[in-house]
Design a protein around this motif. Sequence first.
Motif, PDB file in Angstrom:
ATOM      1  N   ILE A 208     -35.295 -52.256  52.923  1.00  0.00           N
ATOM      2  CA  ILE A 208     -36.219 -51.933  51.838  1.00  0.00           C
ATOM      3  C   ILE A 208     -36.620 -50.481  52.065  1.00  0.00           C
ATOM      4  O   ILE A 208     -37.308 -50.145  53.018  1.00  0.00           O
ATOM      5  N   GLY A 209     -36.101 -49.613  51.237  1.00  0.00           N
ATOM      6  CA  GLY A 209     -36.251 -48.189  51.488  1.00  0.00           C
ATOM      7  C   GLY A 209     -35.463 -47.775  52.711  1.00  0.00           C
ATOM      8  O   GLY A 209     -35.908 -46.947  53.498  1.00  0.00           O
ATOM      9  N   ALA A 210     -34.281 -48.335  52.860  1.00  0.00           N
ATOM     10  CA  ALA A 210     -33.422 -48.038  54.019  1.00  0.00           C
ATOM     11  C   ALA A 210     -32.029 -47.666  53.508  1.00  0.00           C
ATOM     12  O   ALA A 210     -31.901 -46.794  52.661  1.00  0.00           O
ATOM     13  N   SER A 211     -31.004 -48.370  53.970  1.00  0.00           N
ATOM     14  CA  SER A 211     -29.630 -47.984  53.634  1.00  0.00           C
ATOM     15  C   SER A 211     -28.936 -49.042  52.792  1.00  0.00           C
ATOM     16  O   SER A 211     -29.161 -50.243  52.976  1.00  0.00           O
ATOM     17  N   VAL A 212     -28.052 -48.595  51.911  1.00  0.00           N
ATOM     18  CA  VAL A 212     -27.203 -49.523  51.163  1.00  0.00           C
ATOM     19  C   VAL A 212     -26.263 -50.254  52.106  1.00  0.00           C
ATOM     20  O   VAL A 212     -25.705 -51.308  51.775  1.00  0.00           O
ATOM     21  N   HIS A 213     -26.101 -49.735  53.315  1.00  0.00           N
ATOM     22  CA  HIS A 213     -25.221 -50.351  54.302  1.00  0.00           C
ATOM     23  C   HIS A 213     -25.917 -51.433  55.117  1.00  0.00           C
ATOM     24  O   HIS A 213     -25.293 -52.040  55.989  1.00  0.00           O
ATOM     25  N   CYS A 214     -27.197 -51.689  54.852  1.00  0.00           N
ATOM     26  CA  CYS A 214     -27.843 -52.849  55.458  1.00  0.00           C
ATOM     27  C   CYS A 214     -27.142 -54.116  54.964  1.00  0.00           C
ATOM     28  O   CYS A 214     -26.457 -54.109  53.936  1.00  0.00           O
ATOM     29  N   ASP A 215     -27.318 -55.206  55.688  1.00  0.00           N
ATOM     30  CA  ASP A 215     -26.626 -56.454  55.346  1.00  0.00           C
ATOM     31  C   ASP A 215     -27.232 -57.145  54.132  1.00  0.00           C
ATOM     32  O   ASP A 215     -26.650 -58.094  53.605  1.00  0.00           O
ATOM     33  N   GLY A 216     -28.397 -56.704  53.701  1.00  0.00           N
ATOM     34  CA  GLY A 216     -29.041 -57.257  52.525  1.00  0.00           C
ATOM     35  C   GLY A 216     -30.120 -56.315  52.043  1.00  0.00           C
ATOM     36  O   GLY A 216     -30.385 -55.275  52.662  1.00  0.00           O
ATOM     37  N   GLN A 217     -30.734 -56.653  50.929  1.00  0.00           N
ATOM     38  CA  GLN A 217     -31.802 -55.832  50.368  1.00  0.00           C
ATOM     39  C   GLN A 217     -32.948 -56.732  49.919  1.00  0.00           C
ATOM     40  O   GLN A 217     -32.736 -57.871  49.499  1.00  0.00           O
ATOM     41  N   ILE A 218     -34.172 -56.192  49.998  1.00  0.00           N
ATOM     42  CA  ILE A 218     -35.340 -56.895  49.482  1.00  0.00           C
ATOM     43  C   ILE A 218     -36.225 -55.907  48.745  1.00  0.00           C
ATOM     44  O   ILE A 218     -36.298 -54.725  49.110  1.00  0.00           O
ATOM     45  N   LEU A 219     -36.860 -56.389  47.696  1.00  0.00           N
ATOM     46  CA  LEU A 219     -37.875 -55.628  46.968  1.00  0.00           C
ATOM     47  C   LEU A 219     -39.033 -56.565  46.642  1.00  0.00           C
ATOM     48  O   LEU A 219     -38.869 -57.794  46.607  1.00  0.00           O
ATOM     49  N   VAL A 220     -40.192 -55.984  46.408  1.00  0.00           N
ATOM     50  CA  VAL A 220     -41.301 -56.746  45.850  1.00  0.00           C
ATOM     51  C   VAL A 220     -40.944 -57.057  44.397  1.00  0.00           C
ATOM     52  O   VAL A 220     -40.675 -56.149  43.610  1.00  0.00           O
ATOM     53  N   CYS A 221     -40.920 -58.329  44.064  1.00  0.00           N
ATOM     54  CA  CYS A 221     -40.439 -58.750  42.748  1.00  0.00           C
ATOM     55  C   CYS A 221     -41.211 -58.080  41.616  1.00  0.00           C
ATOM     56  O   CYS A 221     -40.627 -57.674  40.617  1.00  0.00           O
ATOM     57  N   ASP A 222     -42.516 -57.945  41.794  1.00  0.00           N
ATOM     58  CA  ASP A 222     -43.335 -57.355  40.736  1.00  0.00           C
ATOM     59  C   ASP A 222     -43.013 -55.879  40.521  1.00  0.00           C
ATOM     60  O   ASP A 222     -43.165 -55.355  39.421  1.00  0.00           O
ATOM     61  N   ASP A 223     -42.561 -55.188  41.574  1.00  0.00           N
ATOM     62  CA  ASP A 223     -42.083 -53.814  41.430  1.00  0.00           C
ATOM     63  C   ASP A 223     -40.806 -53.789  40.602  1.00  0.00           C
ATOM     64  O   ASP A 223     -40.650 -52.998  39.674  1.00  0.00           O
ATOM     65  N   LEU A 224     -39.867 -54.647  40.960  1.00  0.00           N
ATOM     66  CA  LEU A 224     -38.566 -54.719  40.288  1.00  0.00           C
ATOM     67  C   LEU A 224     -38.731 -54.978  38.793  1.00  0.00           C
ATOM     68  O   LEU A 224     -38.014 -54.413  37.964  1.00  0.00           O
ATOM     69  N   LEU A 225     -39.708 -55.827  38.442  1.00  0.00           N
ATOM     70  CA  LEU A 225     -39.878 -56.240  37.047  1.00  0.00           C
ATOM     71  C   LEU A 225     -40.804 -55.335  36.252  1.00  0.00           C
ATOM     72  O   LEU A 225     -40.986 -55.533  35.052  1.00  0.00           O
ATOM     73  N   GLY A 226     -41.408 -54.343  36.906  1.00  0.00           N
ATOM     74  CA  GLY A 226     -42.302 -53.452  36.198  1.00  0.00           C
ATOM     75  C   GLY A 226     -43.633 -54.085  35.855  1.00  0.00           C
ATOM     76  O   GLY A 226     -44.250 -53.759  34.846  1.00  0.00           O
ATOM     77  N   LEU A 227     -44.099 -54.994  36.722  1.00  0.00           N
ATOM     78  CA  LEU A 227     -45.387 -55.642  36.497  1.00  0.00           C
ATOM     79  C   LEU A 227     -46.537 -54.886  37.142  1.00  0.00           C
ATOM     80  O   LEU A 227     -47.703 -55.163  36.855  1.00  0.00           O
ATOM     81  N   LEU A 228     -46.213 -53.961  38.038  1.00  0.00           N
ATOM     82  CA  LEU A 228     -47.237 -53.184  38.714  1.00  0.00           C
ATOM     83  C   LEU A 228     -47.328 -51.809  38.068  1.00  0.00           C
ATOM     84  O   LEU A 228     -46.322 -51.112  37.923  1.00  0.00           O
ATOM     85  N   SER A 229     -48.521 -51.420  37.696  1.00  0.00           N
ATOM     86  CA  SER A 229     -48.694 -50.148  36.991  1.00  0.00           C
ATOM     87  C   SER A 229     -49.025 -48.995  37.927  1.00  0.00           C
ATOM     88  O   SER A 229     -49.064 -47.844  37.517  1.00  0.00           O
ATOM     89  N   GLU A 230     -49.286 -49.316  39.206  1.00  0.00           N
ATOM     90  CA  GLU A 230     -49.627 -48.279  40.156  1.00  0.00           C
ATOM     91  C   GLU A 230     -48.382 -47.469  40.543  1.00  0.00           C
ATOM     92  O   GLU A 230     -47.302 -47.666  40.028  1.00  0.00           O
ATOM     93  N   PHE A 231     -48.557 -46.585  41.512  1.00  0.00           N
ATOM     94  CA  PHE A 231     -47.472 -45.737  42.000  1.00  0.00           C
ATOM     95  C   PHE A 231     -46.242 -46.562  42.377  1.00  0.00           C
ATOM     96  O   PHE A 231     -46.354 -47.597  43.046  1.00  0.00           O
TER      97      PHE A 231
END
Length: 273
Positions: A208-231
């Motif tokens: 998360i904020g690392a490399s595409v070469h990591c074995d997997g990826q994670i994000l906060v779902c609400d960030d991904l969906l545009g539910l958070l209006s903050e930074f």
Amino acid sequence: MSATGSPKRLTPRRIQAMKGGTPIVCLTAYTTPMARLLDRHCDLLLVGDSLGMVLYGMESTIGVTLDMMIAHGQAVMRGARRSCVVVDMPFGTYQETRELAYRNAVRILQETGCDAVKLEGGEEMAETIAFLVARGIPVMGHIGLMPQQVNTSGGYRSVGHSAEEAETIRRDAKAVSDAGVFSIVVEGTVEALAQNVTASLAVPTIGIGASVHCDGQILVCDDLLGLLSEFTPRFVKRYDELGARIDAAVEIYADEVRSRSFPSEDHVFKPRG
């Protein structure tokens, strides 16, 4: 499929076996409805202590309690059928002693039915991780940027820029891997270093904020969906803008209520004949 016809849940062991294969898809989840929506797409759902900021409006994750994590862990387990479900251990529930960590981890597993717990820390937490794993508790590690340590680390910033920081992260990765974690979240870490760490370990890294070469990826779902209006952090890609769409829908609803065009004849009950 299980004997009941429902998909078989991915276990920590199966997640670990995905090292070096198809990237592992992970997202945060905090509620039953969201878990149901995410479950068929994800390999792992993390009930993150980020819920303190996402759902409760806290400034950091420090104020999140064990009871909060258990309540949301129970909610996610009601919606997840396939994904491996991991629950964060909140600040102050595992750092003091390995025995305290064990008691709190047991409580999380028993009261939620989740598959594993996650805790932050490197070399300093290796003994505790080994203690938990030896007693049957699957543990996911977390190194690099560690949100629970923002008060001592200088805030939310990417790490691994200096030779000293990079060496610390390498040692942390090896220590928690050797302690028996089934996977490791690598957060906010310089790309080349995250790639190097991933190549050096026998367990999967989840970036998360690392490399595409990591074995997997994670994000906060609400960030991904545009539910958070903050930074929005640099490492977040917004795949939709649901916040704006919700705002527009509620505006229409409010206008219709005020103009008395809702409820219409289609939305009210008439006397039976």
